[in-house]
Scaffold this motif. Structure first.
Motif, PDB file in Angstrom:
ATOM      1  N   THR A  54       0.817  -1.210   0.000  1.00 26.00           N
ATOM      2  CA  THR A  54       0.000   0.000   0.000  1.00 26.00           C
ATOM      3  C   THR A  54       0.854   1.265   0.000  1.00 26.00           C
ATOM      4  O   THR A  54       0.337   2.348  -0.292  1.00 26.00           O
ATOM      5  CB  THR A  54      -0.935  -0.008   1.221  1.00 26.00           C
ATOM      6  N   ASP A  55       2.146   1.135   0.318  1.00 24.34           N
ATOM      7  CA  ASP A  55       3.048   2.279   0.150  1.00 24.34           C
ATOM      8  C   ASP A  55       3.424   2.460  -1.315  1.00 24.34           C
ATOM      9  O   ASP A  55       3.810   3.551  -1.746  1.00 24.34           O
ATOM     10  CB  ASP A  55       4.334   2.083   0.970  1.00 24.34           C
ATOM     11  N   VAL A  56       3.333   1.372  -2.069  1.00 18.37           N
ATOM     12  CA  VAL A  56       3.653   1.408  -3.500  1.00 18.37           C
ATOM     13  C   VAL A  56       2.424   1.814  -4.306  1.00 18.37           C
ATOM     14  O   VAL A  56       2.492   2.656  -5.200  1.00 18.37           O
ATOM     15  CB  VAL A  56       4.175   0.037  -3.970  1.00 18.37           C
ATOM     16  N   ALA A  57       1.280   1.196  -3.989  1.00 22.09           N
ATOM     17  CA  ALA A  57       0.017   1.491  -4.668  1.00 22.09           C
ATOM     18  C   ALA A  57      -1.092   1.419  -3.630  1.00 22.09           C
ATOM     19  O   ALA A  57      -1.405   0.329  -3.128  1.00 22.09           O
ATOM     20  CB  ALA A  57      -0.242   0.495  -5.796  1.00 22.09           C
ATOM     21  N   ALA A  58      -1.681   2.554  -3.297  1.00 19.65           N
ATOM     22  CA  ALA A  58      -2.687   2.615  -2.233  1.00 19.65           C
ATOM     23  C   ALA A  58      -3.881   1.721  -2.516  1.00 19.65           C
ATOM     24  O   ALA A  58      -4.559   1.250  -1.591  1.00 19.65           O
ATOM     25  CB  ALA A  58      -3.139   4.062  -2.037  1.00 19.65           C
ATOM     26  N   SER A  59      -4.152   1.436  -3.798  1.00 18.69           N
ATOM     27  CA  SER A  59      -5.301   0.617  -4.175  1.00 18.69           C
ATOM     28  C   SER A  59      -5.143  -0.842  -3.763  1.00 18.69           C
ATOM     29  O   SER A  59      -6.098  -1.612  -3.845  1.00 18.69           O
ATOM     30  CB  SER A  59      -5.506   0.693  -5.692  1.00 18.69           C
ATOM     31  N   TYR A  60      -3.964  -1.252  -3.289  1.00 16.90           N
ATOM     32  CA  TYR A  60      -3.743  -2.649  -2.908  1.00 16.90           C
ATOM     33  C   TYR A  60      -4.280  -2.973  -1.514  1.00 16.90           C
ATOM     34  O   TYR A  60      -4.172  -4.119  -1.073  1.00 16.90           O
ATOM     35  CB  TYR A  60      -2.246  -2.980  -2.976  1.00 16.90           C
ATOM     36  N   GLY A  61      -4.815  -2.039  -0.810  1.00 17.82           N
ATOM     37  CA  GLY A  61      -5.320  -2.337   0.523  1.00 17.82           C
ATOM     38  C   GLY A  61      -6.427  -1.392   0.918  1.00 17.82           C
ATOM     39  O   GLY A  61      -6.714  -0.407   0.223  1.00 17.82           O
ATOM     40  N   PRO A  62      -7.081  -1.650   2.049  1.00 17.43           N
ATOM     41  CA  PRO A  62      -8.179  -0.803   2.500  1.00 17.43           C
ATOM     42  C   PRO A  62      -7.666   0.538   3.023  1.00 17.43           C
ATOM     43  O   PRO A  62      -6.524   0.657   3.461  1.00 17.43           O
ATOM     44  CB  PRO A  62      -8.810  -1.619   3.631  1.00 17.43           C
ATOM     45  N   THR A  63      -8.515   1.535   2.980  1.00 22.06           N
ATOM     46  CA  THR A  63      -8.164   2.849   3.523  1.00 22.06           C
ATOM     47  C   THR A  63      -7.878   2.734   5.019  1.00 22.06           C
ATOM     48  O   THR A  63      -8.634   2.113   5.760  1.00 22.06           O
ATOM     49  CB  THR A  63      -9.314   3.843   3.295  1.00 22.06           C
ATOM     50  N   GLY A  64      -6.778   3.308   5.430  1.00 22.52           N
ATOM     51  CA  GLY A  64      -6.429   3.270   6.843  1.00 22.52           C
ATOM     52  C   GLY A  64      -5.671   2.031   7.268  1.00 22.52           C
ATOM     53  O   GLY A  64      -5.314   1.900   8.444  1.00 22.52           O
TER      54      GLY A  64
END
Length: 265
Positions: free
Chosen positions: A150-160
């Motif tokens: 999620t540091d590379v692509a935020a779309s890989y995990g849930p918000t927060g």
């Protein structure tokens, strides 16, 4: 620098801590790194085959396991699990090497495979807070490299939340508690006690993640894709052991098919 950086870096790429992989492949990979940025598709790696398949529309049939292929005078018969037989003028087998060898009886050579294990964790915060690859520079293992996706692509995990991928070379047993417990013990030394609060999401063990590519097995780099006048094969075992190699072999196969013209005999 070899032990603390290049060995874990290349071991993670080639799944080979002994670095017995051909130096040609190492030079190719390092040249690629130096020539451009490293990235991942925002919608995941599945976005790559979906993009390739999109122009074909509903002609792509999914969820059907092929059980056998057999050349006949007028083409190639492809049998699927529900007993249906599909007749094709030509056939391209684009699978992992063991599956291709199991379907084809034309002496397709399959090199031994390299295994990998990936453990996914969910954390409330990133232990790295940067799109960086963390390497096992001490060589203590079992985790060879780690990335917070999620540091590379935020779309890989849930918000927060943060999605953490810890990669292991091979399929280690990990001693008491298995590889997850062994990974947590190692990662505590990297990030401290917060590792105990990470939620284990999934463990993926892939026995044949990529073909072994020693100097002998990478000579030549581009292996033949044509087996018979009607049957072709492509995949990273025909080129470099990588997604790029698989796509290059697919392009070579498509170009060769177009150049071959009509089938005779």
């Amino acid at each position: 620098v070899i032990e603390a950086f290049f060995r874990p870096l290349l071991a993670g790429i080639f799944l080979d801590r002994q670095l017995s992989t051909s130096s040609q492949l190492a030079e190719y990979v390092l040249r690629s790194y130096f020539s451009g940025a490293v990235a991942v598709p925002a919608k995941g790696m599945q976005a790559i085959p979906e993009q390739l398949a999109a122009p074909l529309g509903d002609r792509v049939r999914l969820g059907q396991r092929v059980t056998s292929v057999r050349e006949v005078p007028s083409g190639v018969d492809v049998a699927v699990a529900d007993a249906e037989v599909v007749r094709a003028e030509r056939l391209v087998v684009a699978t992992d090497p063991p599956t291709a060898a199991g379907l084809l009886d034309d002496g397709l050579e399959v090199p031994p495979g390299r295994a990998t294990t990936t453990i996914y964790f969910r954390a409330t915060r990133s232990p790295v807070a940067a799109p960086e690859l963390v390497l096992d520079g001490d060589g203590t293992g079992p985790v060879n490299n780690l990335a917070v996706m999620t540091d590379v692509a935020a779309s890989y995990g849930p918000t927060g939340g943060s999605l953490i991928a810890a990669s292991l070379v091979g399929d280690p047993a990990g001693g008491g508690g298995g590889p997850v417990a062994a990974a947590r013990r190692q990662l505590r030394g990297w990030f401290g006690g917060e590792v105990e609060d990470w939620d284990e999401l999934a463990v993926y063990r892939i026995p044949y993640a990529q073909p072994r590519q020693t100097p002998a097995e990478l000579t030549p780099i581009a292996r033949p894709v044509r087996l018979t006048s009607r049957t072709w094969v492509c995949g990273d075992h025909r080129d470099t052991a990588s997604i790029q190699g698989a796509m290059v072999s697919g392009r070579r196969t498509a170009d060769a098919l177009r150049a071959a013209g009509s089938v005779t005999g």
